[in-house]
Design a protein around this motif. Sequence first.
Motif, PDB file in Angstrom:
ATOM      1  N   ALA A  65      19.059 118.153  45.768  1.00  0.00           N
ATOM      2  CA  ALA A  65      17.806 117.260  46.406  1.00  0.00           C
ATOM      3  C   ALA A  65      16.913 119.499  46.321  1.00  0.00           C
ATOM      4  CB  ALA A  65      17.537 117.155  47.561  1.00  0.00           C
ATOM      5  N   HIS A  68      12.920 120.512  46.649  1.00  0.00           N
ATOM      6  CA  HIS A  68      12.333 119.264  47.433  1.00  0.00           C
ATOM      7  C   HIS A  68      11.462 119.593  49.005  1.00  0.00           C
ATOM      8  CE1 HIS A  68      12.504 115.741  44.110  1.00  0.00           C
ATOM      9  NE2 HIS A  68      14.072 117.073  43.772  1.00  0.00           N
ATOM     10  N   THR A  69      10.104 119.503  48.739  1.00  0.00           N
ATOM     11  CA  THR A  69      10.254 119.527  50.793  1.00  0.00           C
ATOM     12  C   THR A  69       9.892 118.372  51.490  1.00  0.00           C
ATOM     13  OG1 THR A  69       7.807 120.780  49.438  1.00  0.00           O
ATOM     14  CG2 THR A  69       7.596 119.791  51.632  1.00  0.00           C
ATOM     15  N   LYS A  86      10.358 124.320  52.132  1.00  0.00           N
ATOM     16  CA  LYS A  86      11.189 123.446  50.854  1.00  0.00           C
ATOM     17  C   LYS A  86      13.288 123.372  50.956  1.00  0.00           C
ATOM     18  CE  LYS A  86       8.029 124.344  46.927  1.00  0.00           C
ATOM     19  NZ  LYS A  86       8.129 125.191  46.029  1.00  0.00           N
ATOM     20  N   SER A  91      20.005 121.952  50.062  1.00  0.00           N
ATOM     21  CA  SER A  91      19.480 120.854  50.652  1.00  0.00           C
ATOM     22  C   SER A  91      19.095 120.316  51.867  1.00  0.00           C
ATOM     23  CB  SER A  91      20.202 119.069  50.124  1.00  0.00           C
ATOM     24  OG  SER A  91      20.413 119.035  48.233  1.00  0.00           O
ATOM     25  N   LYS A 110      10.801 113.037  53.955  1.00  0.00           N
ATOM     26  CA  LYS A 110       9.797 113.568  52.115  1.00  0.00           C
ATOM     27  C   LYS A 110       9.694 112.937  52.006  1.00  0.00           C
ATOM     28  CE  LYS A 110      13.898 113.040  49.654  1.00  0.00           C
ATOM     29  NZ  LYS A 110      12.628 112.311  48.233  1.00  0.00           N
ATOM     30  N   SER A 113      10.060 111.282  44.841  1.00  0.00           N
ATOM     31  CA  SER A 113       9.748 112.377  43.693  1.00  0.00           C
ATOM     32  C   SER A 113      10.632 111.357  42.740  1.00  0.00           C
ATOM     33  CB  SER A 113      11.083 112.940  43.960  1.00  0.00           C
ATOM     34  OG  SER A 113      12.514 112.815  44.188  1.00  0.00           O
ATOM     35  N   THR A 115      12.875 111.434  41.000  1.00  0.00           N
ATOM     36  CA  THR A 115      14.688 110.752  40.887  1.00  0.00           C
ATOM     37  C   THR A 115      14.685 110.420  42.454  1.00  0.00           C
ATOM     38  OG1 THR A 115      14.755 113.214  42.143  1.00  0.00           O
ATOM     39  CG2 THR A 115      15.442 112.759  39.818  1.00  0.00           C
ATOM     40  N   ARG A 116      14.086 110.730  43.882  1.00  0.00           N
ATOM     41  CA  ARG A 116      14.332 109.920  45.342  1.00  0.00           C
ATOM     42  C   ARG A 116      13.257 109.302  45.589  1.00  0.00           C
ATOM     43  NH1 ARG A 116      19.026 112.161  46.933  1.00  0.00           N
ATOM     44  NH2 ARG A 116      20.174 113.589  45.857  1.00  0.00           N
TER      45      ARG A 116
END
Length: 467
Positions: A65, A68-69, A86, A91, A110, A113, A115-116
Motif C-alpha cells: 500500500a 497511498h494517502t 502518505k 505501509s 483511507k 483506490s 486496488t483497495r
Amino acid sequence: MPAPQFSVRSGAVGTVLALVVALLLTGAPGPASGASAYQVWTAASKTLVVRGTPVTISGSVGPSAAGHTVVLQQYAGRWTSVASAKLSSTSHYSFRKAVPLGSTAFRVTKAASSTRAAGTSKVVRVVGVKPGFSSVTSGPGHTCALKYDHTLWCFGSNFDGQLGLGTTKEVPSLRRIGTSSWLWVKAGWFNTCGVRTDRTMWCTGHNEDGGAIAGPGRDAYHFTQMGTRHDWAEVTPGSYGGCGRTTGQVALCWGKGWHGADGTDTWTPYPVAYANWLRVASGPRGDAQGCGIRLGDLLWCFHENSSLEPSPYVLDSSRWASLESGYGQSCGLHTAKSLWCWGDSTYGQSGPGPTSDTPQHVAAGSWRNASAGYQFSCGVRSDGTAWCWGSNEYGKLGTGSYSPATSHTPLQVGSWTTWAVVDAGYDSACGIRTDGALFCWGMVTAPGEVADPDLPAPTHNHPVRMG
C-alpha cells in the motif's frame, strides 16, 4: 487484506498513553462506508493524558500500500481532517498531535483506490486532563494526593505502613505509590483507604481494630482489598473502623463497635439503615459514629445503640451540600454555600460558639469547601481565598505567624485567590490551587529540607509548595 494496526504512543516517552477504544455503538459518531476494511489493534494501559502531551498516532494498513494517502480526522461536533500522510514503503503511517483538554476522538481514513476499498479505523478516544493535583488528604503525619491522571502520591510518616509501600520507612517528599489508578483517597488514623477506578476499596496502615483490613490486630503495609464489592464511591477510614458509600447510595461501616447482623463486630462493610445516602463521613478515630447527607439534603448521623444496629437520626433539617468529620468536630456547607461546624470547640475549631452538638454558623459569606482537622478547621471561600480557624499549634492556620495561639474566627491563609480546595489534617494542612499546585503548612518537611528522623518535622506557618 491483513489487519492494520493502530496505536497511540507518547511522543515524549514512547509509552502507550490514554486510550479508550470506542466500538461505535449507540451515541458514538459512526464510521465511514467501508469501515470493515480496517481492524484496529491497541495496547492501551491508561485512559488519561495530561493536557498538551504530544502523542504519536501510528499504525499500518497492510502490505503493498506504499504511496497511498491516509488522513487523520478529529471529532469536534463533526469529523474534520487535521492531517494527512502518505504511507511509507512498509505501509506505515504516523501522526503527532498535542492532546487538548477534554475527550477527543481520532480516526484514520483511507480513500478508495483502484486496488483497495476505502476504509476507516475504529475511533480512539484520548482524554486530556489538567496537570497537577485534583484532591488532597492529610492524617497524623502523612499526606496523600491524587493527580488528575488518577495516580496516587504520598509523603510523610509511614511507621504503620500507611503509605502502602511495603515498608515502615518515612518518605520525606512526594512519591508515587504503585501503578494503580484511583478515584478517591482518604487518610485516617495512621492508615489510608481509597477507591480504585474499578470501584474496589483498598486500605493500608494501622489496623488495631479493623480500620485498614478485614480483622483486627495486624497492620497492613501494602494496600489490601476490603471485601469484594465493585461499587464504592467514597470511604473514610479510622482507627477503629470506617464508613463508606456505594454508587448505589448505600452507606456501610466496619470495624470495632460496628455490629453486623449477628450483633458482633463486623470486619467487612455492613449496611447502615435506610437508603439514598449522598455523602457519608466518619471521623479519623472511627469511634462507631458517623454522619451523612441523604436524598432531600437533610443531615443525618448514626451510631451504635442498645439494639447493636446503626441508628440514623436527623441531626439538622437544613439543606446540606457537603460534609466532613474531623477529630471531635464536623464541618459542612449548606446548599446555599454557608459554612457550619459542630462538636468540640475548645480551640475554636467549630467556630465562634461553644462546644455544641448542633451545627453553628462559622462565618458569613459564600464557601466552596470545608474541612475538619485536629483542633482546627479550614475552608475555601467562593472567591478562591483560603481560611483556617482553631488551634495554631505548629503554625497550622497558615497565616504566616505562630500567633494567635487559637482563633474562633477564620483567618486568611496567605493572600492568594486561586485556591481550589484545602484539607485540614492533624498537625498540618494542605491545599491545591486552581493550577494544580500542591501546598502544605504546619508540621511538614518542605522539599529540600533535611529533617532529623529522631526529631519532629520542621514547622512552617505559611504555605510551602510540595508539588
